[in-house]
Design a protein around this motif. Structure first.
Motif, PDB file in Angstrom:
ATOM      1  N   HIS A   4      63.078 -47.006  35.673  1.00 15.54           N
ATOM      2  CA  HIS A   4      64.461 -46.795  36.103  1.00 15.54           C
ATOM      3  C   HIS A   4      65.387 -46.769  34.910  1.00 15.54           C
ATOM      4  O   HIS A   4      65.242 -47.547  33.989  1.00 15.54           O
ATOM      5  CB  HIS A   4      64.887 -47.923  37.044  1.00 15.54           C
ATOM      6  N   ILE A   6      68.888 -46.910  35.421  1.00 13.04           N
ATOM      7  CA  ILE A   6      70.154 -47.012  36.141  1.00 13.04           C
ATOM      8  C   ILE A   6      71.212 -47.584  35.210  1.00 13.04           C
ATOM      9  O   ILE A   6      72.344 -47.115  35.167  1.00 13.04           O
ATOM     10  CB  ILE A   6      69.975 -47.902  37.389  1.00 13.04           C
ATOM     11  N   VAL A  11      76.268 -43.582  37.214  1.00 14.40           N
ATOM     12  CA  VAL A  11      76.120 -43.594  38.675  1.00 14.40           C
ATOM     13  C   VAL A  11      77.514 -43.573  39.321  1.00 14.40           C
ATOM     14  O   VAL A  11      78.497 -43.941  38.685  1.00 14.40           O
ATOM     15  CB  VAL A  11      75.343 -44.856  39.139  1.00 14.40           C
ATOM     16  N   LYS A  14      80.901 -47.608  43.085  1.00 13.36           N
ATOM     17  CA  LYS A  14      80.518 -48.098  44.421  1.00 13.36           C
ATOM     18  C   LYS A  14      81.590 -47.840  45.481  1.00 13.36           C
ATOM     19  O   LYS A  14      81.296 -47.363  46.565  1.00 13.36           O
ATOM     20  CB  LYS A  14      80.204 -49.604  44.375  1.00 13.36           C
ATOM     21  N   THR A 484      80.285 -51.582  40.413  1.00 11.69           N
ATOM     22  CA  THR A 484      79.301 -50.599  39.982  1.00 11.69           C
ATOM     23  C   THR A 484      78.339 -51.188  38.958  1.00 11.69           C
ATOM     24  O   THR A 484      77.115 -51.089  39.102  1.00 11.69           O
ATOM     25  CB  THR A 484      80.048 -49.382  39.391  1.00 11.69           C
ATOM     26  N   CYS A 487      75.993 -53.899  40.347  1.00 14.08           N
ATOM     27  CA  CYS A 487      74.953 -53.290  41.187  1.00 14.08           C
ATOM     28  C   CYS A 487      73.929 -52.556  40.332  1.00 14.08           C
ATOM     29  O   CYS A 487      72.727 -52.584  40.633  1.00 14.08           O
ATOM     30  CB  CYS A 487      75.567 -52.341  42.211  1.00 14.08           C
ATOM     31  N   GLN A 488      74.370 -51.905  39.275  1.00 15.41           N
ATOM     32  CA  GLN A 488      73.427 -51.244  38.364  1.00 15.41           C
ATOM     33  C   GLN A 488      72.441 -52.256  37.781  1.00 15.41           C
ATOM     34  O   GLN A 488      71.241 -52.004  37.727  1.00 15.41           O
ATOM     35  CB  GLN A 488      74.179 -50.618  37.177  1.00 15.41           C
ATOM     36  N   ALA A 491      69.985 -53.438  40.441  1.00 14.96           N
ATOM     37  CA  ALA A 491      69.033 -52.374  40.784  1.00 14.96           C
ATOM     38  C   ALA A 491      67.988 -52.224  39.682  1.00 14.96           C
ATOM     39  O   ALA A 491      66.791 -52.126  39.947  1.00 14.96           O
ATOM     40  CB  ALA A 491      69.778 -51.062  41.003  1.00 14.96           C
ATOM     41  N   GLU A 492      68.465 -52.249  38.464  1.00 13.81           N
ATOM     42  CA  GLU A 492      67.551 -52.111  37.319  1.00 13.81           C
ATOM     43  C   GLU A 492      66.569 -53.290  37.279  1.00 13.81           C
ATOM     44  O   GLU A 492      65.371 -53.108  37.069  1.00 13.81           O
ATOM     45  CB  GLU A 492      68.368 -52.051  36.022  1.00 13.81           C
ATOM     46  N   TYR A 498      69.783 -47.357  42.900  1.00 13.78           N
ATOM     47  CA  TYR A 498      71.150 -47.912  42.885  1.00 13.78           C
ATOM     48  C   TYR A 498      71.724 -47.991  44.302  1.00 13.78           C
ATOM     49  O   TYR A 498      72.424 -48.939  44.652  1.00 13.78           O
ATOM     50  CB  TYR A 498      71.985 -47.001  41.987  1.00 13.78           C
ATOM     51  N   GLU A 499      71.377 -47.018  45.136  1.00 17.71           N
ATOM     52  CA  GLU A 499      71.921 -46.952  46.500  1.00 17.71           C
ATOM     53  C   GLU A 499      71.450 -48.135  47.355  1.00 17.71           C
ATOM     54  O   GLU A 499      72.072 -48.451  48.363  1.00 17.71           O
ATOM     55  CB  GLU A 499      71.511 -45.650  47.199  1.00 17.71           C
ATOM     56  N   HIS A 631      77.603 -48.186  31.450  1.00 20.20           N
ATOM     57  CA  HIS A 631      77.988 -47.012  32.229  1.00 20.20           C
ATOM     58  C   HIS A 631      78.922 -46.174  31.361  1.00 20.20           C
ATOM     59  O   HIS A 631      80.073 -46.568  31.138  1.00 20.20           O
ATOM     60  CB  HIS A 631      78.707 -47.466  33.516  1.00 20.20           C
TER      61      HIS A 631
END
Lengths: 755, 165
Positions: A4, A6, A11, A14, A484, A487-488, A491-492, A498-499, A631
């Protein structure tokens, strides 16, 4: 597990879709059944005893709910650090706009009329309105000496070095108050019932600051106070401490009326009554060798805290630690203090003391260069901090950093050398003078010194049976990208799309206390904890054999379903642990001030028009090293926005004071940059890596506020030859300094060469 | 004069909002902004300054971009008004929303509805705007978060995509 990427990818934000469709819910968009509107009756004098309150004629007062200090069930203060600021003034007022009474009514228009006919008689007390008046103690208005806090930083033997100095360079620098000017004004809605206590929904940065303040104000246990952050339309520090005040007011009205109360400030009230950046004065006396090496010096930094202590001690702390800039000082003495004046308390604003003391440092560097006879570039190169050297607080720089390289790259990106030469030649005829200026600086990420240890932040991550992951933090989104980026990171850490990761709305009944959303700490400190908490979820699922070491998101979903079916819920928490090698002495103000610093070199190109006396910034290069860029679009946006706000700080935004009261409290006469006023802001990053933050990220939010003002004023001096030492620098200030009859006297200054 | 109701009395005002005929009873000097937000529940229109400086309350009135905080509702009688909520079906809207998201044009989001309406208004007049056109077209809308650069980029990108379509 699939690889990943992310973190580091652009991305989608959010909550972005809600924002671009107008569906995002801010506090003023919320209506509760039976809701009243609240308003504040404020002091019209800077300092005095309240003698008489008259409720004027022509108003059906029985329709109104009226709250005074007597209605406060707990302690009449806004609990923060020293607890010296009352929620409602009872007997005396210490600044104009200080809240005295609260009114509520169903009809906002009737409310406004009622506020207008309440008249308060005062017995005036002597007041002070400037730093100088406060220091001279023409009246003692706070404590025994008008001083909220002072710090002394000492390194080496400063007194011994003046004799050996080739040059002693002195300078005095000033910065003005600045309004945060978030486009959404402050606002809160409160509800009260005897059983559940107080609930507030509002525009705010720090849910647990409001929580703590309401507990004290209402003498309620923590479970009877609930704070919910609504979508927040900008903050910049301006919604760090003052929301506790508004929440208290709305909640007092809600308690007394038994109905929900909405309290939304209009722009004029917000600008006049809420916090601003601390005005400052900095004095430098620097001993320099013949070849331009700083031998040591004295720095005196004073900030105007307004009428109550609020956050001034912490703002002062950051200003103090940043006062020496990104340079190596063999010896230094830094004396600083925050003093009281009878103005509304100054407070948190992006940069938090650092933009003030760094403005002085970076102007002083250009001055030193002139006295020594070398270029602004060379003076910086000769004095840059290097790994292994120590800062003014004797923090040894152990992270990778290379200011020389940053400077070289910034000069290249801005075409500095060519422009500098060209301007010197082309400027001679004509009324338009061009100039180019640089600033090199640093910004410490996270709370100062022992601060993060005291905060002791806690972060949670949970899952549901559908395999959706939720981040639980009190860290608020107000534009910077908290939702955002966190959450990144989660997720990572979990190897999920990410969703599949969302973030809970900050609500003190749902999220743990991950600390305030301030101090450029969210990505670095909270991000790292989110990463650990997410890893905890993965570990539990693998330990219980529901998940293999490598898995797809389908397999993760199946594991979640099975775990939830068996155990009901899965939450994982991570608590802050101080790095083992960090030492900080609060008494001597010595040691590791910050776990990491961001480093930057900015270059500003300006045109000064001697017909209109306006300064236009034509080009702006912002190069920084902030660790890993989590990001790219959000990071670039943070820097661009910070630079824009700092251009306002330098050239446009002037708070006009009259007897401790802001008299230009409107967007018509307090001018922030529009889309027509800004240069191309060109943003570049260096990534060197840092061990502390999630994926090696350091703080970024405040850094871009620090450098633009000195870079711009250095460029204005390059263009005009006039040594401006005070911001904001408006056309009228330029006119005063540049018109023929005043020019010469302005240029002569308190500089003494002792070569 | 005598034919008009007293200023303090409520008037019935009729207009078209987002394609729907609406009637409201309001004080004639009530701000259009408040009527939209409070009476019609269209909270996508935001208040920033209350004096026509910031553009957060921008709406399209008879196709003109106006600050709804400066429009007394009586003046809007008989007009057609479009707010951010009414733009959902507009051809340009999706392009702008997506480019704002992609380019970082929305941070805190409070100026965003007004900014997007200003962008729609601009692109309708000038489908292929130069950077200076974008700067001028958005000059009535203040943003404190972005420094505008990413907004310019978003508007330029939406314009390019529309031309390409």
């Amino acid at each position: 597990m699939t690889v990943h990427h992310i973190v580091g990818a652009a991305v989608p934000r959010k909550e972005g879709w809600d924002k671009v469709t107008g569906a995002a819910r801010y506090v003023d968009d919320m209506i509760l059944p039976g809701m009243l509107h609240g308003a504040t009756v404020r002091s019209t004098v800077a300092r005095g005893k309240i003698k008489k309150i008259k409720f004027g004629a022509g108003i059906a007062w029985n329709e109104y709910v009226v709250v005074s200090a007597k209605d406060i069930p707990g302690k009449n203060c806004i609990a923060l650090i020293l607890d010296d600021q009352p929620c409602l003034a009872a007997e005396t007022v210490n600044h104009a706009e200080e809240p005295i009474l609260l009114l509520a009514h169903t009809d906002r228009h009737k409310l406004r009329k009622a506020v207008e006919v309440i008249s308060i008689e005062y017995e005036a007390l002597p007041s002070v309105h400037t730093l100088d008046e406060s220091e001279q103690r023409s009246a003692i208005i706070w404590g025994t000496d008008n001083t909220f806090k002072s710090f002394l930083v000492e390194k080496g033997d400063v007194d011994a070095l003046w004799k050996e100095a080739a040059h002693i360079v002195e300078g005095e620098y000033f910065t003005g108050a600045q309004e945060q000017l978030y486009i959404e004004n402050n606002g809160m809605i409160a509800a009260f019932d005897p059983e559940n206590g107080v609930t507030v929904w509002g525009s705010l940065q720090c849910p647990y600051y409001v929580h703590k303040a309401l507990m004290a104000l209402f003498a309620l246990p923590e479970e009877k106070v609930r704070v919910v952050q609504m979508e927040t339309g900008g903050a910049f520090g301006g919604k760090e401490e003052y929301p506790s005040m508004i929440a208290g007011h709305a909640a007092l009205l809600a308690m007394k009326s038994g109905r929900p109360v909405k309290m939304i400030y209009d722009r004029m009230e917000d600008m006049a009554a809420t916090t601003k950046r601390h005005p400052s004065r900095t004095r430098h006396r620097t001993a320099v060798s013949k070849d331009g090496k700083i031998l040591g010096g004295e720095i005196e930094f004073v900030i105007d805290g307004g009428a109550y202590a609020t956050l001034s001690s912490v703002v002062l702390s950051r200003g103090t630690i940043h006062a020496g800039g990104p340079y190596y000082w063999p010896s230094v003495r830094i004396r600083t203090k925050a003093v009281a004046t009878n103005t509304p308390p100054h407070g948190a604003f992006r940069g938090f003391g650092a933009p003030q003391s760094l403005f002085a440092m970076e102007r002083q560097m250009d001055r030193i260069a002139q006295v020594v006879g070398i270029s602004p570039v060379e003076i910086r190169r000769r004095n840059f901090l290097k790994p292994g050297q120590s800062t003014t607080t004797q923090q040894v720089i152990r992270e990778k950093m290379d200011l020389d390289r940053l400077l070289s790259r910034a000069l290249e990106l801005s075409d500095y050398a060519v422009k500098k030469k060209r301007f010197a030649v082309e400027n001679k005829p004509g009324p338009r003078k061009k100039g180019i200026g640089i600033a090199s600086f640093l910004h410490g990420a996270g709370f100062t010194g022992s601060g993060e240890r005291y905060l002791n932040s806690l972060v949670g991550v949970d899952i549901n049976a559908e395999g959706n992951v939720r981040v639980l933090v009190s860290s608020a989104e107000f534009g910077q990208g908290t939702n955002t980026v966190l959450c990144q990171i989660a997720a990572e850490a979990l190897g999920l799309p990410y969703e599949n990761v969302s973030i809970a709305q900050p609500d003190t009944t749902v999220v743990p206390n991950s600390g305030p959303t301030v101090a450029s700490r969210t990505a670095m400190i909270v991000g790292k904890l989110v990463q650990s908490a997410a890893k905890g979820i993965q570990e539990t699922l693998t330990r219980t054999k529901l998940l293999r070491d490598e898995y797809t998101s389908e397999e993760f979903r199946a594991a979640c379903k099975e775990y939830i079916a068996a155990h009901g819920a899965l939450k994982s928490y991570a608590r802050y642990e101080a790095p083992p090698d960090v030492f900080w002495d609060d008494e001597k103000y010595r040691g590791e001030a910050y776990a990491a610093f961001a480093w930057a070199v900015y270059v500003a190109e300006v045109t000064v028009d001697l017909t209109t006396y306006s300064v236009t910034v034509d080009d702006f290069v912002a190069l920084q090293e902030v660790g890993k860029v989590l990001h790219p679009v959000l990071a670039e946006g943070q820097v661009m926005g910070g630079v824009a706000q700092a251009i306002g700080f330098a050239l446009y935004e002037k708070v006009v004071w009259q007897n401790g009261r802001m008299s230009n409290n409107q967007m018509t006469n307090y001018i922030m940059p529009t889309s027509m006023d800004l240069p191309p802001i060109r943003v570049f990053f260096e990534e060197l890596g840092n061990v502390h933050g999630a994926h090696g990220a350091k703080g970024i939010g405040e850094l871009p506020m620090d450098g633009p003002a000195p870079a711009i004023i250095n460029a204005v001096e390059d263009a005009t030859g006039v040594r401006f030492s005070s911001i904001p620098l408006l056309p009228e200030d330029l006119f005063e300094a540049l018109r023929p009859e005043s020019g010469e006297q302005f240029v002569s200054a308190s500089v003494r060469g002792t070569a | 004069m005598s034919l008009l109701p007293a200023a303090s009395a409520k008037w019935e005002v009729s207009f078209t909002v987002n394609g729907h005929a609406k009637k409201v009873l309001a004080h004639p000097m009530e701000r259009l902004l408040d009527v939209l937000r409070n009476d019609l529940g269209l909270t996508g229109t935001k208040e920033g300054c209350g004096e026509g400086e910031c553009g957060s309350c921008s709406v399209l009135l008879e196709g003109m971009l106006v600050n709804s905080c400066l429009v007394p509702v009586a003046q809007a009688d008989g007009t057609s008004i479009v707010t951010i909520e009414g733009m959902a079906a507009h051809a340009l809207m999706k392009l702008l929303q997506e480019s704002f998201l992609e380019c970082g044009g929305a941070q805190c989001g409070i100026c965003t509805p007004g900014m997007i309406l200003a962008a729609v208004h601009l692109l309708e007049k000038k489908p292929q705007p130069a950077l200076t056109d974008i700067r001028e077209g958005l000059a009535g809308n203040l943003c404190r978060c972005t420094g505008y650069m990413q907004i310019f980029e978003a508007v330029a990108k939406a314009a390019r995509q529309r031309v390409a379509q």
